[in-house]
Design a protein around this motif. Structure first.
Motif, PDB file in Angstrom:
ATOM      1  N   PRO A   1      45.801  48.150  43.254  1.00 30.94           N
ATOM      2  CA  PRO A   1      44.882  49.287  43.324  1.00 30.94           C
ATOM      3  C   PRO A   1      45.218  50.398  42.339  1.00 30.94           C
ATOM      4  CG  PRO A   1      46.531  49.557  45.000  1.00 30.94           C
ATOM      5  CD  PRO A   1      46.897  48.300  44.240  1.00 30.94           C
ATOM      6  N   PHE A   2      45.978  50.059  41.288  1.00 27.49           N
ATOM      7  CA  PHE A   2      46.398  51.055  40.317  1.00 27.49           C
ATOM      8  C   PHE A   2      45.401  51.139  39.161  1.00 27.49           C
ATOM      9  CE2 PHE A   2      50.313  49.311  42.277  1.00 27.49           C
ATOM     10  CZ  PHE A   2      50.722  50.460  42.948  1.00 27.49           C
ATOM     11  N   ALA A   3      45.611  52.109  38.287  1.00 25.03           N
ATOM     12  CA  ALA A   3      44.746  52.290  37.122  1.00 25.03           C
ATOM     13  C   ALA A   3      44.830  51.067  36.205  1.00 25.03           C
ATOM     14  CB  ALA A   3      45.156  53.544  36.357  1.00 25.03           C
TER      15      ALA A   3
ATOM     16  N   GLY B   1      46.251  41.741  44.566  1.00 23.59           N
ATOM     17  CA  GLY B   1      45.975  41.968  43.146  1.00 23.59           C
ATOM     18  C   GLY B   1      45.229  40.803  42.527  1.00 23.59           C
ATOM     19  N   GLY B   2      44.626  41.070  41.362  1.00 24.10           N
ATOM     20  CA  GLY B   2      43.901  39.999  40.675  1.00 24.10           C
ATOM     21  C   GLY B   2      44.812  38.858  40.264  1.00 24.10           C
TER      22      GLY B   2
ATOM     23  N   ALA C   1      53.071  51.448  36.823  1.00 26.98           N
ATOM     24  CA  ALA C   1      52.806  50.489  37.890  1.00 26.98           C
ATOM     25  C   ALA C   1      52.182  49.244  37.272  1.00 26.98           C
ATOM     26  CB  ALA C   1      51.850  51.121  38.913  1.00 26.98           C
ATOM     27  N   PRO C   2      51.968  48.185  38.047  1.00 24.16           N
ATOM     28  CA  PRO C   2      51.237  47.028  37.515  1.00 24.16           C
ATOM     29  C   PRO C   2      49.830  47.430  37.056  1.00 24.16           C
ATOM     30  CG  PRO C   2      52.329  46.475  39.573  1.00 24.16           C
ATOM     31  CD  PRO C   2      52.455  47.961  39.419  1.00 24.16           C
TER      32      PRO C   2
ATOM     33  N   ASP D   1      49.906  46.335  48.559  1.00 28.55           N
ATOM     34  CA  ASP D   1      48.516  45.902  48.378  1.00 28.55           C
ATOM     35  C   ASP D   1      48.373  45.128  47.071  1.00 28.55           C
ATOM     36  OD1 ASP D   1      47.769  47.117  50.727  1.00 28.55           O
ATOM     37  OD2 ASP D   1      46.965  48.922  49.766  1.00 28.55           O
ATOM     38  N   ASN D   2      49.054  45.596  46.037  1.00 28.42           N
ATOM     39  CA  ASN D   2      49.006  44.894  44.759  1.00 28.42           C
ATOM     40  C   ASN D   2      49.593  43.498  44.876  1.00 28.42           C
ATOM     41  OD1 ASN D   2      51.012  44.420  42.110  1.00 28.42           O
ATOM     42  ND2 ASN D   2      48.867  44.842  41.624  1.00 28.42           N
TER      43      ASN D   2
END
Length: 309
Positions: A251-253, A285-286, A246-247, A280-281
Motif C-alpha cells: 500500500p505504499f507509493a 502486494g502485487g 519502502a517496497p 499488508d504489503n
C-alpha cells in the motif's frame, strides 16, 4: 508497536570552533527530533570524524587513534542524550578499537583483539541498552588508507518496533547481507552513510531502495553533506539526500519513497514506518519477492559456480 516515527539526518560538515560546538549541535538535532515526535534518530557514517576538523591534518593512523580516544565520551554523551530525551539514537558510526563488543550492550565484556580499528555504528536506547554493528564491507579507499578491519558478524536485534539491522553505506550494496538480515526477521534496515560524490550517493540510494523491494522491508538512509573550508584526508566533503524507503508496491507509493530531504542541505527528515502496512504489503502486494525466492535453485547454481561447471 505498529508504527515508528523516525528522524534521519543530513548532517552538515560545517566549520566548528570547538568540541563543545560539535556536541551541542548534535544535542540540538536530537531535541528537535524529539520535539517533532520522533522516537528514533539516525546520524550518518563517520559523524564523529567531524571532530578531526578541529585539528591539523592527521595521518589515517593518528586520526583513528584520536577518534578511538573519544569513544568513552561518545558513548556516555549519546547514552545520556537518549535517556534524557526518551529517544533511540543511532549515533552515526565511530572509529574505535576492534576490542569493543558487537551488540547486546556487552561493551564491558570486550575481548582484546590486535587487529586495529573498526568503523562501528552504535544504537543507544533510553533504557541504557546498546546495539552495535561494525561495517562489514570496507570500500577500496578504506582498505587502502584506513587501518580498519572489516566486521565479521551480522547483528539482527529486537526493538519495540520489531527486528532491525544496521548496514553501513557500502554494506547496503551487497544483497546477500540484507537478505540474511531479512531472513532473520529484520523489518527495518538502518543505513548510515558517507558518500563524497553524486555517483557514490546514487549507488547507495538505489541499492537501499532495491533492498527494500527485494526483502519487503523499510530502509532508512542518513548521510553527511557539505564541505569543510580546509581539506582533511579522512572526511572533508560530502553529498547526500537522506530518506526512508519502502517496497514500490501496495500500500505504499509507486516509487517507494516515504520521505526524502533536499539534496545537500543540513537538515532532518521525518518519516512514519507503519508495520501494519508492511504486513499488508507482504500479504497482498502485487509481487512478493521475499516469499517467492528459490533458495534450492540458488544453492545449486552456487555449487555449480564453485565446481567450475
Amino acid at each position: 508497536m505498529t508504527k515508528l516515527t523516525i528522524a534521519t539526518t543530513q548532517y552538515g560538515l560545517t566549520d566548528i570552533a570547538s568540541e563543545e560546538q560539535f556536541w551541542t549541535g548534535i544535542a540540538d538535532k536530537v531535541r528537535s527530533a524529539t520535539a517533532q515526535g520522533a522516537e528514533m534518530i539516525v546520524f550518518p557514517e563517520y559523524t564523529t570524524a567531524h571532530l578531526l576538523s578541529l585539528l591539523p591534518p592527521l595521518s589515517y593512523d593518528d586520526a583513528c587513534a584520536y577518534l578511538d580516544g573519544k569513544t568513552d565520551e561518545y558513548l556516555r554523551f549519546f547514552g545520556e542524550l537518549s535517556r534524557e530525551n526518551g529517544i533511540a539514537i543511532l549515533a552515526g558510526t565511530h572509529v574505535c578499537r576492534r576490542d569493543r563488543a558487537e551488540g547486546s550492550g556487552a561493551l564491558e565484556n570486550a575481548v582484546r583483539d590486535p587487529k586495529g580499528f573498526v568503523n562501528r555504528a552504535f544504537l543507544l536506547f533510553p533504557d541504557g541498552r546498546v546495539e552495535a554493528q561494525s561495517k562489514i564491507h570496507l570500500t577500496p579507499e578504506e582498505q587502502r588508507h584506513w587501518p580498519l578491519s572489516p566486521g565479521d558478524a551480522l547483528n539482527v536485534f529486537d526493538t519495540q518496533w520489531g527486528r532491525m539491522a544496521i548496514l553501513t553505506c557500502y554494506d547496503i550494496e551487497f544483497p546477500e547481507l540484507a537478505r540474511a538480515a531479512a531472513l532473520r526477521g529484520a523489518e527495518t534496515i538502518l543505513c548510515p552513510s558517507y558518500t563524497e560524490s553524486a555517483h557514490g550517493y546514487h549507488r547507495v540510494r538505489f541499492c537501499a531502495q532495491a533492498r527494500a523491494v527485494e526483502n519487503q522491508l523499510f530502509v532508512v538512509l542518513s548521510g553527511l553533506v557539505g564541505t569543510l573550508a580546509e581539506e582533511r584526508p579522512q572526511v572533508d566533503t560530502a553529498y547526500s539526500q537522506a530518506g526512508a524507503f519502502a517496497p514500490c508496491d501496495f500500500p505504499f507509493a509507486p516509487d517507494g519513497i516515504l520521505a526524502v530531504g533536499e539534496t545537500n542541505a543540513d537538515a532532518m527528515v521525518l518519516a512514519d514506518l507503519n508495520f501494519e502496512s508492511l504486513q499488508d504489503n507482504r500479504s497482498s502486494g502485487g509481487v512478493v519477492p521475499f516469499y517467492d525466492r528459490k533458495p534450492e535453485l540458488y544453492r545449486q547454481l552456487a555449487e555449480e559456480l564453485e565446481s567450475g561447471r
